[in-house]
Design an enzyme around this catalytic site. Structure first.
Site, PDB file in Angstrom:
ATOM      1  N   GLU A  57       0.837  -1.380  -0.057  1.00 25.18           N
ATOM      2  CA  GLU A  57      -0.163   0.084   0.094  1.00 25.18           C
ATOM      3  C   GLU A  57       0.864   1.118   0.016  1.00 25.18           C
ATOM      4  O   GLU A  57       0.804   2.249   0.994  1.00 25.18           O
ATOM      5  CB  GLU A  57      -0.925  -0.164   1.166  1.00 25.18           C
ATOM      6  N   GLU A  63      -5.157  -8.282  -0.990  1.00 19.47           N
ATOM      7  CA  GLU A  63      -6.212  -8.408   0.161  1.00 19.47           C
ATOM      8  C   GLU A  63      -7.615  -7.923  -0.322  1.00 19.47           C
ATOM      9  O   GLU A  63      -8.088  -7.271  -1.061  1.00 19.47           O
ATOM     10  CB  GLU A  63      -5.657  -6.950   0.817  1.00 19.47           C
TER      11      GLU A  63
HETATM   12  C1  BGP Z   1      -4.311  -2.749   4.960  1.00 24.13           C
HETATM   13  C2  BGP Z   1      -3.296  -3.437   5.526  1.00 24.13           C
HETATM   14  C3  BGP Z   1      -3.360  -4.723   6.027  1.00 24.13           C
HETATM   15  C4  BGP Z   1      -4.536  -4.995   6.809  1.00 24.13           C
HETATM   16  C5  BGP Z   1      -5.698  -4.237   6.269  1.00 24.13           C
HETATM   17  C6  BGP Z   1      -6.939  -4.520   7.082  1.00 24.13           C
HETATM   18  O1  BGP Z   1      -4.584  -1.297   4.699  1.00 24.13           O
HETATM   19  O2  BGP Z   1      -2.392  -3.701   4.032  1.00 24.13           O
HETATM   20  O3  BGP Z   1      -2.098  -4.924   6.707  1.00 24.13           O
HETATM   21  O4  BGP Z   1      -4.449  -4.506   8.179  1.00 24.13           O
HETATM   22  O5  BGP Z   1      -5.562  -3.075   5.657  1.00 24.13           O
HETATM   23  O6  BGP Z   1      -7.078  -3.181   7.768  1.00 24.13           O
HETATM   24  P1  BGP Z   1      -7.235  -3.392   9.429  1.00 24.13           P
HETATM   25  O7  BGP Z   1      -6.453  -4.384   9.728  1.00 24.13           O
HETATM   26  O8  BGP Z   1      -7.017  -1.926   9.866  1.00 24.13           O
HETATM   27  O9  BGP Z   1      -8.734  -3.888   9.577  1.00 24.13           O
END
Ligand code: BGP
Length: 485
Positions: free
Chosen positions: A196, A382
């Protein structure tokens, strides 16, 4: 027709949210080891020491004072220190992934586990850990998908170099990559440079002590150059390497058909496409150069920088997709939660418990938008649904809401492939096993097909148990995405 026969079904995790072992076997501190837990309403805090020696804390997005260094307070709980302990459970967890039929498994390498101070001091025990993990994956025919850096820069580089604001970090990163490329060249084929990259803007992620736009712009230039160098280096070490970029893609729709809303939405999406344009097309887009001109941002560009960027474009585009949002000129629109950012609420969408707009069609929309713009293979690295899971008396966890979310999103992916002809190479739902939330530091916000007994304060047996979605996803993979019932 459906998904390609070698479609990479799997799951995704990140070192700082999953491994634990934050100081095990010589690992150095990363910035994320100094981040406290939080919640949907309580921000995560960075604990640090000022250059005068005072111990303080500050919210995660705020700039650390100049000369401040990260500090681990013995009286505070830090979720990354144990997380859900992949470091000691990797054999058990990978065996569970194999039971689901994973073709691949996305994980990230902890830079400070392999190079404790982030410079040139390699920690053999750190390299051994990932050797063991990759061997365990390959034992089951699971392809490792490696995120080289997932938010966690070595704290030493943040404290002593101001992180990516310092051009020297390019060479440190290239050394780190050369080390892991050579070490794992026969075990890992798929890599991606920065997780990201469009979200990387603070001390916790890139080690900078400033919120100044020109410091961020210069840091991103250094990261673009580093990524481009690494893509070229990787192809030299193993011509079969596939090295991608990774972006957080949150599509925004114009809230109304007012031309101004539509135009503003296109201009707003430039903030996302900027990172993709540079890493996929190999040059800075004019809209960004014009913006820098207006803002008086003058990049310190060395003679080879732009040439490296032009030569080091990526092989594929990895991206995270959770939700969509809306964009509008009038600002009295209801605000809701979002991935790392708050967003405007779309009146046509339901939201998750954390306020994220649930939009399966948005996944098909994003696949079309991205594939049409770049024509590169796409990898959804993701996607997922953070929720509070309930363990019933009999130990079962009936996460039908998660199955429903995935069913709709996989169908949308399938339509993008079958109807729109998008070249989609894989799908690794986020948090395939429960891990620490990046945004809130919670365990309460669970994503996994596998439940882990661990709470927000670090209490729990770390026992793994299968949720209802475990066998559902197993069936999806077995049918290569045909059986979604
Ligand atoms: C994205 C990241 C992940 C993961 C995901 C879910 O931004 O790449 O690392 O964390 O978000 O977000 P969260 O864990 O805040 O629910």
């Amino acid at each position: 027709m459906g998904f390609r026969k070698d479609f990479l079904w799997g799951g995704a995790t990140a070192a700082n949210q999953y491994e634990g072992g934050y100081l095990s076997d010589g690992k150095g501190l990363s910035t994320l080891d100094a981040i406290t837990g939080g919640s949907h309403t309580k921000p995560r805090m960075i604990t640090f020491k000022t250059k005068e020696g005072e111990i303080k804390s500050i919210t995660r997005e705020s700039p650390l004072p100049e000369g401040a260094v990260g500090y681990i307070d013995p009286n505070i709980y830090y979720p990354s220190h144990v997380a859900t302990d992949f470091y000691n459970h990797y054999k058990e967890d990978i065996a569970l992934f194999a039971q689901m039929g994973f073709k691949c498994f996305r994980l990230s390498t902890s830079w400070s586990r392999i190079v404790p101070n982030g410079m040139y001091d390699v920690n053999e025990k750190g390299l051994e850990f990932y050797d063991n993990v990759f061997d365990e994956c390959l034992k089951y025919g699971i392809e490792p998908i490696v995120t080289i850096n997932h938010f966690d820069i070595p704290m030493y580089l943040a404290d002593h170099y101001d992180g990516w604001a310092n051009r020297e970090v390019i060479d440190f990163f290239v050394f780190f990559c050369e080390t892991i490329f050579n070490r794992y060249k026969d075990k890992v084929k798929y890599w991606m440079t920065f997780n990201e990259i469009n979200f990387l803007r603070s001390w916790t992620q890139i080690g900078i002590h400033s919120n100044d736009e020109s410091v961020k712009a210069q840091s991103w230039l250094h990261m673009f150059v580093a990524s481009a160098k690494v893509v070229q280096l990787g192809h030299k070490i193993n011509e079969n390497f596939k090295i991608g970029m990774m972006i957080a893609y949150i599509p925004t729709y114009a809230l109304t058909c007012k031309p101004q809303d539509n135009l503003d939405n296109v201009l707003h999406m430039h903030d996302t496409y900027f990172f993709m344009d540079v890493q996929c097309k190999g040059k800075y887009p004019n809209y960004k150069l014009k913006e820098y001109e207006r803002k008086g941002i003058k990049l310190d560009i060395c003679e080879n920088d732009l040439e490296e960027i032009a030569k080091g474009t990526v092989d594929y585009i990895g991206y995270s997709y959770y939700m969509s949002s809306v964009w509008t000129t009038d600002k009295d629109v209801e605000v809701t939660g979002g991935n790392q950012v708050n967003t405007y609420k779309n009146p046509y969408l339901e939201v998750s418990d954390w306020g994220w707009g649930i939009d399966a069609l948005g996944l098909r929309y994003s696949l079309n938008e991205i594939y049409d713009r770049y024509g590169l293979p796409v990898f959804i690295v993701e996607n997922g649904f953070g929720a509070v899971d309930k363990v019933e008396e009999d130990g079962s966890i009936n996460d039908d809401y998660r199955i429903d979310y995935f069913r709709k999103h996989i169908q949308a992916m399938k339509d993008a492939v079958e109807i729109d002809g998008v070249d989609l190479i894989g799908y690794t739902p986020w948090g395939c096993i429960d891990i620490v939330s990046a945004g809130t530091g919670e365990m309460k916000k669970r994503y996994g097909f596998i439940y882990v007994d661990m709470d927000d304060q670090g209490n729990g047996s770390l026992k793994r148990s299968k949720k209802k979605s475990f066998n559902w996803y197993k069936k999806v993979i077995e049918s290569n995405g045909e059986d979604l019932d």
